[in-house]
Design a protein around this motif. Structure first.
Motif, short mmCIF file in Angstrom:
data_model
loop_
_atom_site.label_atom_id
_atom_site.label_comp_id
_atom_site.label_asym_id
_atom_site.label_seq_id
_atom_site.Cartn_x
_atom_site.Cartn_y
_atom_site.Cartn_z
N MET A 199 31.66 43.84 -2.21
CA MET A 199 30.98 43.35 -3.41
C MET A 199 30.19 44.43 -4.10
N ILE A 248 38.85 34.90 -10.35
CA ILE A 248 38.00 33.75 -10.66
C ILE A 248 38.81 32.47 -10.57
N ALA A 305 38.57 29.08 -7.88
CA ALA A 305 38.20 27.83 -8.55
C ALA A 305 39.22 26.74 -8.23
N MET A 336 38.87 25.61 -4.70
CA MET A 336 37.68 24.79 -4.48
C MET A 336 37.88 23.37 -5.00
N LEU A 384 36.58 38.75 -3.61
CA LEU A 384 36.81 37.35 -3.97
C LEU A 384 38.20 36.89 -3.54
N TRP A 392 38.51 36.47 0.23
CA TRP A 392 37.77 35.26 0.58
C TRP A 392 38.61 34.03 0.22
N LEU A 436 33.56 25.04 -11.22
CA LEU A 436 33.62 25.78 -9.97
C LEU A 436 33.92 27.25 -10.19
N ALA A 437 34.49 27.56 -11.37
CA ALA A 437 34.72 28.98 -11.65
C ALA A 437 33.40 29.73 -11.72
N LEU A 452 31.04 29.65 -9.64
CA LEU A 452 30.56 30.13 -8.33
C LEU A 452 30.98 31.57 -8.03
N PRO A 453 32.30 31.88 -8.13
CA PRO A 453 32.67 33.29 -7.88
C PRO A 453 32.01 34.24 -8.87
N MET A 454 31.92 33.77 -10.15
CA MET A 454 31.30 34.66 -11.14
C MET A 454 29.84 34.92 -10.78
N LEU A 514 28.55 34.84 -7.76
CA LEU A 514 28.53 35.75 -6.62
C LEU A 514 28.70 37.19 -7.05
#
Lengths: 312, 479, 671
Positions: free
Chosen positions: A54, A73, A77, A80, A223, A226, C539-540, C542-544, C546
């Motif tokens: 990161m 991204i 998403a 999730m 990301l 993960w 939910l997009a 969340l990664p952004m 992070l």
């Protein structure tokens, strides 16, 4: 619209899975090391890797475009959203509107679409080949998934994942043989979807250099790595939610949820243990011969279908 | 009314006599003038007939005692066909003025008086055949048209042309035996030659008369087994082919059969069977003969044979009780006349401008001459029956009638289906040639083509418009 | 406003525009504008008419036409209203697109192109509202005729050959339909569809009529095995015409099947629906498998049309099965799924063809192998194409996913209780649908990737620019429609459901409840596309988040790192190409490609056989002359020569003849 309790369960589910995903891949790494009689890094290594990545710089190939940028991204998403809809802690899906088997399959397809497209977008030949193989595996696996889930759905009377799981848990499936066979076929399809040896076609460590991941670096790579561990956990959770729902909470009370969580952890560990043993005992299947394997899955699913039709 | 009919018949003959007396340069104008007069006369007749409520009238002309030898009748069908025949005659006269010219790449010529005179006589004879109401009258005009056709086919006086002309004359004359037999039987049984007397015959004699007329019709309309004169008759100058072998002479056969059916008051079914079977046989044979043709005019000759077979099919199906098939057949006479004339005149335009009518060397027509290209496409579509062009509407009616009667006679269904298949096959073949010849880059022959004279262009445009409108005119008229 | 008034206005504008464009052919800019304006206005009016008819009562316009045996009857019921809306909507967008696109054809006859386009649109609208068999056929053929001229517009050999095949199959199809209508007319006594509905055919005759209709309309729809014209004709036409042909004309084929089977013949028997289901399943799989092997972008899209027609037919087939077995829920659900996919496909296939047209407008080639990296230089086109690609691959939450979800639910509902054959085939059809979906994802990742992503593969690709604003606007309109039809599915589904119910003459089924979609019974399954969209966007974050948290101290992204090529300098030829991307599928599905190859071989053999036949025909042409005319001539000549003996030449013999004749006559009279 989902009730507040359902929404809370869904959010908790997602956060738990997201947080636990690198732990699972860490566990697999430890298992592999032990099987190779090595010491190996600890189970928390992946967390350390992710944090380190990161903070690194993001390098991109000159040819890459906006798909390359947004894939890290979009993929998490999509995964999730799947996590929100899968019955993990409760019998019923937390949010029925996204807990349909068809929706789940196609949400995975969304993730796969962008994953593969980013491979082409990077302009790297390894990424491109990896993307092609990833999609081919999707072609071979999705019909098996659909057929086995469809048979289970027909037996349960609904395409909602929670409904199917509930039917299995309550013993309402009037053809145990068909359910069993469907479960086996689906397990096989999920194993292929996990992307572990012998089917890690897209990554193909040795020659494809990690496939579509080749050109990613820094936070994007973090990301994606993960997301890939999340996907593996999610696929297994999906399988458990539909075919091994025993122990799930029938309502949203705290004790039931806690129990369900413990049972879930036990199931996940057991399955990943089995997966790990299989994975580390085989070499990768030749890509050209993969259809033979997928025919096996088709065969078992068809057998399940025949059993369903015959009412056995 | 009958007087106008007589005028339509006699005016052109008068014109022919005048041409014989006049010098050669004036012949063209005299012909056009008298053809125009005849057209005006028949249009006036049509107007008067419609205004008067479409009442059929009849008048005897030559009688011997109380036996009517020659008479004339005016009714819906005869007026429609007469208008078609005379109008196309007029258009062909205008077109020929441009065609017979030293600029003609294929046959440079000056247009001798013989041509103009015989053309006028032919127009008159055709009008006569259409309006006459007796078998003897039909016979007389039948033979006159045969003689004119002999003169016109052999116009270029080459050995092949002369041989073809003689062949045409002899074959159609042999077929006319049918009319002689029919006239004799009719006279023996009823003592008159009038067509309306056919209805009074007993069944056996009626069958003989109808079949005999059918045989004569086959000969004139180039159906099997009398068809071989038509492809060879393409030696004639193209305006002659357009008029005789598209619009008028070949229509003599179908017309006399239609008239006989109308007058017979219920034809025996055996006539229908014979007609239908031979029509379908001719249809298939004609289609198979399309395939080797490279000369556009010979292809069109076989196309005429098949389209006439459709008309015979419609007429024969009407014997089984379908009025729709009959009306469709009559409408098809009208539509086909205009569409086929257009196609033949396109062939003539190609001969004039490019010097050849061999399809394999004619490509890219549209780029070089839009009028000819559009005309080619419109004519092909109209002939094969694609809406909005005329052929579709009449073919639809014929097939509709066919399916209706095939309900009661299942064996007919096979024949109708064969006809449907042939229709698709014809369409494919003509579409193939349209695709070959019309779009694309002009071939060498086409690129070197001469421009088209105004008179020819005018006629082509009129015919293209008629190719769309003629079926509406016909159905509105027939009701 | 009265829907018929709007409809007739739309038709009038189209016809006037067509002739105006033709007359203005010399002034090309004016002709383009006239044609585009006419198409747009007519499209708007038609869209309004169609939408009004969707929910309104059935309206009929009945005038005496020029043909006495066929009254000119037009009918606006919910189904035809839907079709009119789809046709007009796409025509509106295509006309907007054409304002700039047709400039590419300057000098090659833009006047006639506008003429044929407008007549094409008008004839399509007339086909779907015609309520008399005769006029239906007239407008059906006119539609094929107008589009034929658009297909051969380029006038090169391939276009002419493609046009020939196209028109031949269309005409053969319409003859089959004509035969079906004749059979129905015999039972009904007239050519009006109202009469057909009142006296439907029964038994074997009905099945024969259905099969004829299926063949005829299936050929128009591009159903396998009658699809051979599609991959050649759609690429040959100009892109806005291809969009219309692929987007709406083939839907008229499906509309025809629904009309014949459900509307005119009243539903029939179960095996009809099973046949349609089977053909739909085969079309969908084979269509997408063949699409994967293409590297001509328009041919790829054409094969995808075959696939999507297959998916629509899956829905329609299920609807027919439900109708014939007396299961109203299955019937309405199936037909509704088919209709929804029909609308969706019109939108996203139109979008994809317009996108392809834009790319070809700049690149002047249809070969995907020469493109690449166009996302940077043509951002709007690539965005629209991406939306179209996601929609056609049935990715949630876009419109393609919703209609495929409903199709799955229809198959699921049918698999519950039906005859054994139905319970056997519907899950198999669902599996094949899943296979199709996965293959479609692969195909469109390939298509989008090879065209828009990566590095440019040729000089042209590197120098491309974005297309003019009208073309961009048209594409964005359709992309917005894709998104809208997906997210607003809870609003759209009930409307389409009511159309399906009205067509089947069955009670309506609940398809939506608030923001949730359901297949008639919430216990079965539920879906909520707005929720999915919301969650995806949410939910997009969340990664952004992070990535942002850890961004402190991180260097900015660098884009100069060449991709890894095993130590070699990377080169344009090393990237994946259209052919290599799909190679695994070509390998694994080889038998399906072999079918196509053997069919080509059979066609070549037929060609040889045909040439032999023509030779024999040529030789037999003179048969009649040789066997009939020549012998007669010879016989006459011989007789003549023989009788010349009488002509002795000596006048004394002639005197003898005279005397002999006199004697003979005297003997006769004396007797």
């Amino acid at each position: 619209m989902p009730s507040f309790a359902q929404l809370l369960v869904a959010v908790v589910q997602v956060l738990v899975l997201v947080a636990a995903a690198p732990l699972v891949s860490g566990f697999m790494r430890v298992l592999r090391a032990k099987m190779h009689t090595r010491h190996g890094p600890g189970p928390l290594q992946d967390y350390r890797d992710l944090f380190k990545l990161m903070k690194r710089q993001d390098l991109r190939p000159p040819a890459s475009g906006f798909v390359f940028k947004i894939m890290p991204i979009v993929m998490p998403a999509a995964l999730m959203v799947v996590a929100m809809g899968t019955p993990i802690l409760t019998r019923a899906t937390p949010i029925p509107a996204i807990g349909d088997l068809i929706t789940t399959i196609y949400l995975f397809a969304l993730a796969r679409f962008f994953f593969a497209l980013s491979g082409i977008d990077s302009g790297s030949s390894f990424a491109g080949v990896g993307a092609s193989r990833e999609l081919t595996l999707g072609v071979l696996v999705e019909p098996v998934m659909l057929l086995s889930l469809f048979v289970a759905a027909l037996l349960a009377g609904s395409t909602n994942l929670g409904e199917i799981g509930a039917a299995v848990a309550d013993g309402r499936m009037h053809s145990a043989a068909a359910t069993l066979l469907a479960g086996c076929a689906f397990a096989f399809a999920c194993y292929v979807e996990l992307g572990k040896l012998p089917y890690d076609m897209a990554e193909a460590e040795q020659e494809l250099q990690e496939g579509p991941l080749t050109e990613y670096s820094g936070p994007s790579l973090a990301l994606i790595k993960w997301s890939m561990s999340l996907k593996q956990l999610l696929v297994v959770a999906w399988f458990i939610g539909v075919f091994l729902p025993f122990g799930n909470a029938a309502d949203t009370s705290l004790p039931a949820l806690a129990l369900a969580f413990v049972v879930f952890v036990v199931k996940v560990v057991a399955i990943f243990f089995a997966v790990g043993i299989v994975e580390n005992s085989v070499a990768r299947a030749r890509f050209r011969l993969t259809p033979r394997h997928s025919w096996l899955g088709v065969g078992v699913a068809s057998l399940a279908f025949v059993f369903y039709l015959a009412g056995l | 009314m009958i007087d106008l009919a007589l005028a339509t018949i006699l005016l052109p003959v008068l014109g022919a006599v005048l041409i014989a007396l006049a010098p050669q340069p004036a012949a063209k104008s005299i012909c056009r003038f008298f053809a125009g007069l005849a057209l005006l006369s028949v249009l006036y007749l049509a107007y008067g007939f419609a205004a008067g409520g479409k009442v059929a009238t009849e008048r005897a002309f030559i009688t011997l005692g109380d036996v009517e030898i020659v008479g004339f009748a005016v009714d819906t069908v005869s007026v429609l066909v007469a208008v078609a025949v005379v109008a196309i005659g007029f258009l062909v006269a205008i077109y020929s003025g441009g065609y017979f010219d030293v600029g003609n790449r294929e046959h440079a010529d000056i247009g001798r008086r013989r041509f103009w005179a015989f053309l006028l006589v032919f127009i008159g004879a055709m009008a006569g055949l259409v309006f006459t109401s007796t078998l003897v009258g039909q016979l007389v005009f039948f033979e006159i048209t045969g003689a004119c056709s002999w003169a016109l086919i052999g116009y270029y006086e080459k050995p092949k042309a002369l041989a073809s002309a003689l062949k045409a004359l002899i074959i159609t004359h042999i077929a006319s035996i049918g009319l002689y037999v029919a006239a004799s039987v009719l006279f023996l049984d009823t003592g008159t030659f009038s067509l309306s007397a056919i209805a009074q015959l007993p069944t056996g004699a009626k069958t003989v008369v109808m079949l005999a007329i059918l045989v004569a019709a086959w000969g004139k309309s180039a159906q099997l087994p009398f068809h071989m004169w038509l492809p060879d008759a393409m030696e004639a100058p193209t305006p002659v082919s357009a008029y005789l072998h598209a619009a008028s002479m070949v229509k003599v056969g179908v017309y006399i059969f239609a008239r006989a059916l109308m007058s017979s008051g219920g034809t025996p079914e055996i006539v229908g069977w014979v007609g239908t079977i031979m029509a379908v046989v001719t249809l298939v044979y004609g289609f198979v003969m399309y395939l080797p043709q490279a000369d556009l005019k010979r292809l069109l000759a076989y196309s005429t044979i098949t389209q006439l077979a459709y008309i015979f099919l419609g007429l024969s199906l009407s014997v089984f009780g379908s009025d729709l098939a009959f009306k469709g057949a009559i409408a098809h006479i009208f539509n086909h006349a205009f569409a086929k004339t257009l196609f033949f005149l396109i062939a003539g335009s190609l001969s004039y401008t490019a010097g050849t009518r061999m399809l394999p060397v004619l490509r890219g027509i549209l780029a070089k001459s839009p009028v000819i290209g559009i005309g080619f496409t419109v004519a092909a579509l109209a002939i094969t029956g694609v809406p909005p062009f005329s052929g579709f509407f009449s073919k639809f009616a014929i097939f509709a009638g066919g399916f209706r009667v095939a309900d009661a006679h299942p064996a007919l269904m096979i024949l109708v289906v064969v006809a449907l298949l042939e229709s698709v096959g014809s369409f494919a073949w003509f579409l193939k040639w349209v695709g070959w010849s019309v779009p694309g880059k002009p071939s060498e022959t086409m690129a070197a083509a001469a421009p088209l004279p105004a008179s020819m262009r005018l006629v082509l445009i009129v015919l293209i418009v008629m190719a769309v409108c003629s079926s509406f005119v016909a159905t509105a008229w027939l009701g | 406003m009265n829907p018929f008034a709007l409809l007739l206005t739309s038709l009038a504008i189209s016809v006037v525009g067509a002739f105006a464009s033709l007359l203005a052919a010399r002034h090309e800019a004016t002709a383009i504008r006239l044609a585009g304006l006419a198409g747009g206005l007519a499209g708007a009016a038609g869209l309004a008419a169609g939408l009004a008819a969707l929910t309104g009562p059935v309206a009929v316009l009945d005038v005496v036409g020029p043909m006495p045996f066929a009254r000119f009857v037009l009918r606006l019921d919910p189904l035809s209203g839907l079709m009119v809306a789809v046709i007009s909507g796409l025509a509106l967008v295509a006309s907007l697109y054409s304002l700039a696109y047709v400039r590419e054809y300057a000098g090659r006859g833009v006047g006639p192109m506008g003429f044929f386009m407008n007549l094409f649109i008008a004839s399509m609208i007339l086909v779907v509202v015609a309520d008399n068999a005769f006029w239906f056929l007239v407008f059906f053929e006119m539609m094929s005729l107008a589009s034929y001229f658009l297909v051969i517009f380029d006038q090169d050999d391939e276009a002419v050959s493609a046009g020939f095949l196209y028109f031949l199959v269309a005409h053969a199809g319409s003859v089959a339909i004509m035969a079906a209508f004749y059979l129905m007319a015999d039972a009904a006594g007239s050519f009006d569809f109202a009469a057909f509905r009142a006296h439907p055919l029964q038994g074997t005759a009905a099945s024969v009529a259905f099969l004829l209709g299926l063949v005829g309309f299936g050929a128009k729809a591009g159903m396998i095995p009658l699809h051979i014209w599609l991959p050649r004709a759609h690429p040959a036409a100009p892109s806005h015409a291809s969009a219309l042909m692929s987007g709406v004309m083939i839907k008229i084929g499906v509309f025809g099947i629904v009309k014949v089977a459900i509307d005119l013949l009243g539903g029939g028997v179960v095996w009809w629906g099973l046949l349609v289901l089977a053909l739909g399943a085969i079309s969908s799989v084979l269509g997408v498998v063949y699409a994967l092997a293409e590297h001509d972008i328009k041919k790829l899209l054409a094969y995808h049309s075959v696939e999507n027609v297959g998916i629509i037919l899956l829905g329609v087939g299920t609807g027919m099965i439900g109708l014939a077995s007396g299961q109203p829920l299955v019937a309405v659900l199936g037909l509704m799924a088919g209709l929804y996919h029909l609308v969706n496909h019109a939108v996203f296939k139109g979008l994809l063809f317009l996108g392809a047209g834009s790319v070809i407008y700049r690149m002047h080639t249809k070969d995907m192998e020469e493109m690449g990296g166009l996302a940077k230089t043509m951002p709007w086109t690539s965005l629209s194409f991406l939306v179209g690609a996601l929609a056609i691959s049935a990715i949630p939450p876009l419109n393609g996913f919703v209609s495929e979800w409903y199709t799955y639910q229809a198959l699921f509902a049918a698999a519950f209780d039906g005859t054994f054959l139905v319970r056997f085939s519907t899950p198999i059809a669902a599996t094949l649908l899943a296979l199709t979906g996965a293959l479609a994802v692969m195909c469109f990742v390939k298509a989008y990737g090879v065209i828009f992503s990566g590095a440019p593969r040729s000089h042209h690709a590197a120098e491309a620019r974005e297309v003019p604003a009208t073309m961009v606007a048209a594409m964005l309109l359709l992309a917005a429609a894709c998104v809208a039809l997906g997210l607003a599915a809870p609003l759209v589904a009930p409307v389409l459901g009511s159309v399906a119910a009205a067509t089947l003459h069955l009670p309506a089924v609940t398809f939506a409840d608030g923001a949730i979609l359901l297949p008639g019974d919430a216990g079965r399954a539920v879906l909520s596309t707005p929720l999915i969209a919301l969650l995806l966007l949410g939910l997009a974050a969340l990664p952004m988040l992070l990535a942002a948290v850890f961004a402190v101290g991180r260097r900015i992204p660098r884009t100069t790192a060449a991709p890894w090529a095993c130590g070699y300098l990377p080169d344009g030829h090393m990237t994946v190409s259209a052919g290599s991307f799909a190679q695994p599928i070509r390998m694994f599905f080889a038998p399906l490609y072999a079918i196509r190859r053997s069919a080509d071989g059979a066609a070549a053999d037929l060609g040889h056989g045909f040439d032999g036949f023509v030779c024999r025909a040529r030789r037999s042409e003179s048969l009649f002359d040789r066997s009939l005319v020549a012998p007669v001539e010879d016989a006459v000549a011989r007789f003549g020569r023989r009788s010349q003996i009488i002509q002795g030449g000596d006048f004394r013999i002639y005197c003898l003849y005279i005397v002999a004749a006199l004697v003979a006559l005297l003997l006769v009279t004396l007797r």
